[in-house]
Scaffold this active site. Structure first.
Site, PDB file in Angstrom:
ATOM      1  N   GLU A 277      57.321  27.750  11.973  1.00 48.10           N
ATOM      2  CA  GLU A 277      56.253  27.294  12.848  1.00 48.10           C
ATOM      3  C   GLU A 277      55.343  26.261  12.181  1.00 48.10           C
ATOM      4  O   GLU A 277      54.906  25.289  12.816  1.00 48.10           O
ATOM      5  CB  GLU A 277      55.425  28.494  13.324  1.00 48.10           C
ATOM      6  CG  GLU A 277      56.173  29.454  14.219  1.00 48.10           C
ATOM      7  CD  GLU A 277      56.967  30.511  13.446  1.00 48.10           C
ATOM      8  OE1 GLU A 277      57.646  31.327  14.086  1.00 48.10           O
ATOM      9  OE2 GLU A 277      56.881  30.497  12.186  1.00 48.10           O
TER      10      GLU A 277
ATOM     11  N   HIS B 115      54.204  34.297  25.297  1.00 44.33           N
ATOM     12  CA  HIS B 115      54.156  35.719  24.957  1.00 44.33           C
ATOM     13  C   HIS B 115      52.778  36.128  24.422  1.00 44.33           C
ATOM     14  O   HIS B 115      52.653  36.895  23.476  1.00 44.33           O
ATOM     15  CB  HIS B 115      55.247  36.075  23.940  1.00 44.33           C
ATOM     16  CG  HIS B 115      56.631  36.033  24.508  1.00 44.33           C
ATOM     17  ND1 HIS B 115      57.081  34.974  25.246  1.00 44.33           N
ATOM     18  CD2 HIS B 115      57.666  36.912  24.428  1.00 44.33           C
ATOM     19  CE1 HIS B 115      58.333  35.187  25.609  1.00 44.33           C
ATOM     20  NE2 HIS B 115      58.706  36.358  25.138  1.00 44.33           N
TER      21      HIS B 115
ATOM     22  N   ARG C  19      54.235  36.851  28.729  1.00 45.09           N
ATOM     23  CA  ARG C  19      55.675  37.009  28.905  1.00 45.09           C
ATOM     24  C   ARG C  19      56.028  37.554  30.279  1.00 45.09           C
ATOM     25  O   ARG C  19      56.999  37.129  30.899  1.00 45.09           O
ATOM     26  CB  ARG C  19      56.228  37.960  27.831  1.00 45.09           C
ATOM     27  CG  ARG C  19      57.716  38.245  27.976  1.00 45.09           C
ATOM     28  CD  ARG C  19      58.181  39.261  26.938  1.00 45.09           C
ATOM     29  NE  ARG C  19      59.611  39.467  26.998  1.00 45.09           N
ATOM     30  CZ  ARG C  19      60.229  40.285  27.852  1.00 45.09           C
ATOM     31  NH1 ARG C  19      59.513  40.987  28.721  1.00 45.09           N
ATOM     32  NH2 ARG C  19      61.544  40.415  27.836  1.00 45.09           N
TER      33      ARG C  19
ATOM     34  N   SER D   4      63.218  32.274  25.376  1.00 43.67           N
ATOM     35  CA  SER D   4      61.959  32.938  25.713  1.00 43.67           C
ATOM     36  C   SER D   4      60.915  31.968  26.231  1.00 43.67           C
ATOM     37  O   SER D   4      60.138  32.296  27.140  1.00 43.67           O
ATOM     38  CB  SER D   4      61.411  33.669  24.485  1.00 43.67           C
ATOM     39  OG  SER D   4      62.264  34.726  24.100  1.00 43.67           O
TER      40      SER D   4
ATOM     41  N   ASP E 248      57.302  45.022  21.778  1.00 42.06           N
ATOM     42  CA  ASP E 248      57.295  44.303  20.504  1.00 42.06           C
ATOM     43  C   ASP E 248      56.136  44.731  19.617  1.00 42.06           C
ATOM     44  O   ASP E 248      56.171  44.535  18.399  1.00 42.06           O
ATOM     45  CB  ASP E 248      57.226  42.792  20.743  1.00 42.06           C
ATOM     46  CG  ASP E 248      58.549  42.242  21.255  1.00 42.06           C
ATOM     47  OD1 ASP E 248      59.554  42.966  21.215  1.00 42.06           O
ATOM     48  OD2 ASP E 248      58.567  41.076  21.704  1.00 42.06           O
TER      49      ASP E 248
END
Length: 315
Positions: free
Chosen positions: A56, A107, A165, A35, A115
């Protein structure tokens, strides 16, 4: 105007260029390499790539350690999890210690689409620009994202780049100037000014074209750097046109609009309107449907310009 290309492609291309010429660059990812396009680094420069898994906070801490050892780490993951979940590590470990960590939030915005709200980062500019020592950049297309990535590699200290995105029209090229902290004039105009960033720069240009057909001359600025903000360009836009509209794929509070309003309130009060998500979470849907529903398009910008012109004329 070129084809539509995802901004993350520009990020991936810049990382390939950096890894090919700079031994200090390291690329970290949180299990979303396809991604973020960091899979390109994994495949070509595996020794420069670290997949940290879905962790993260640990990834930011690891990047801090790399920076302390003289490396230039690029941290890559979905924007909502980077600026949100790892905010404490960004604040206390990276910014407080003024470490040379580069943060890439992919994104971003509402255009993530199906999403839904949990993955639609609409607060990240507010969360990052409030941090001392942080540079915040919101490029407008894939080429500007490439240039921004190359630029932050040369800039000491914490830097944050956010990009969406979806593919967006490429409205800059290799010769288009890019300088951190310097807004780019996209279109001259005398009646009002639109200050935009991210995907909204293209929409601002289209709005200006619509308004030109109605006899309204609109200046358009690509304010890709939210921090440090180009205060001179903001003040000049307000002073020379008399009114300002900001446009961003972010919450109305705390983003580009807030940054511009802070400058104008101190230096050049002027009528101002904002095009942004109006204090709301997003929802699942197709990207363009969401942009239209939440008023993030050329028509909404044009209406705000008309509204701010009425306010200016009423003074």
């Amino acid at each position: 105007m070129g084809n539509s290309v995802p901004m993350r492609d520009g990020y991936g291309k810049a990382l390939l260029e950096l890894c090919g010429k700079n031994d200090k660059v390291m690329v970290l990812d949180a299990d979303v390499a396809k991604s973020t396009r960091t899979v390109w680094i994994r495949d070509k420069y595996p020794e420069k790539f670290m997949d940290m898994g879905v962790s993260e906070q640990d990834m930011v801490g690891t990047a801090a350690g790399l920076a302390l050892s003289g490396m230039i780490p690029f941290v890559s993951t979905y924007c909502v999890f980077l600026a949100g979940r790892a905010w404490d590590q960004i604040r206390t470990t990276v910014c407080y210690n003024d470490l040379n960590v580069k943060l890439a939030g992919a994104h971003a915005g509402i255009s993530v689409g199906p999403d839904g709200a949990t993955h639609q980062s609409l607060e990240d500019v507010a969360l990052t620009r409030v941090l001392p020592r942080m540079t915040v950049i919101v490029p407008c297309d894939a080429e500007e994202t490439r240039k921004a990535t190359l630029a932050v590699a040369e800039r000491p200290g914490p830097c944050f780049i956010r990009f969406g995105r979806e593919a967006v029209p490429v409205i800059t090229d290799e010769s288009t100037p890019f300088e951190i902290g310097r807004a780019r004039l996209c279109r001259e105009g005398k009646d009002a000014a639109i200050l935009a960033n991210g995907a909204m720069v293209h929409e601002a240009m289209e709005a200006a074209e619509l308004l030109a057909g109605e006899g309204v001359s609109v200046r358009v600025l690509d304010v890709h750097t939210v921090k440090p903000l180009d205060e001179d360009a903001v003040i000049a836009a307000a002073r020379e046109t008399g009114c300002v509209v900001t446009a961003e794929e972010h919450q109305i509070n705390g983003g580009l609009g807030g940054a511009v309003a802070e400058v104008l309130a101190r230096h050049c009060p002027a009528p101002m309107e904002m095009v942004a998500v109006n204090d709301s979470f997003g929802e699942s849907g197709q990207p363009q449907e969401l942009m239209d529903k939440y008023g993030l398009n050329r028509h909404a910008i044009a209406e705000k310009v008309k509204a701010v012109l009425l306010r200016r004329q009423g003074e």
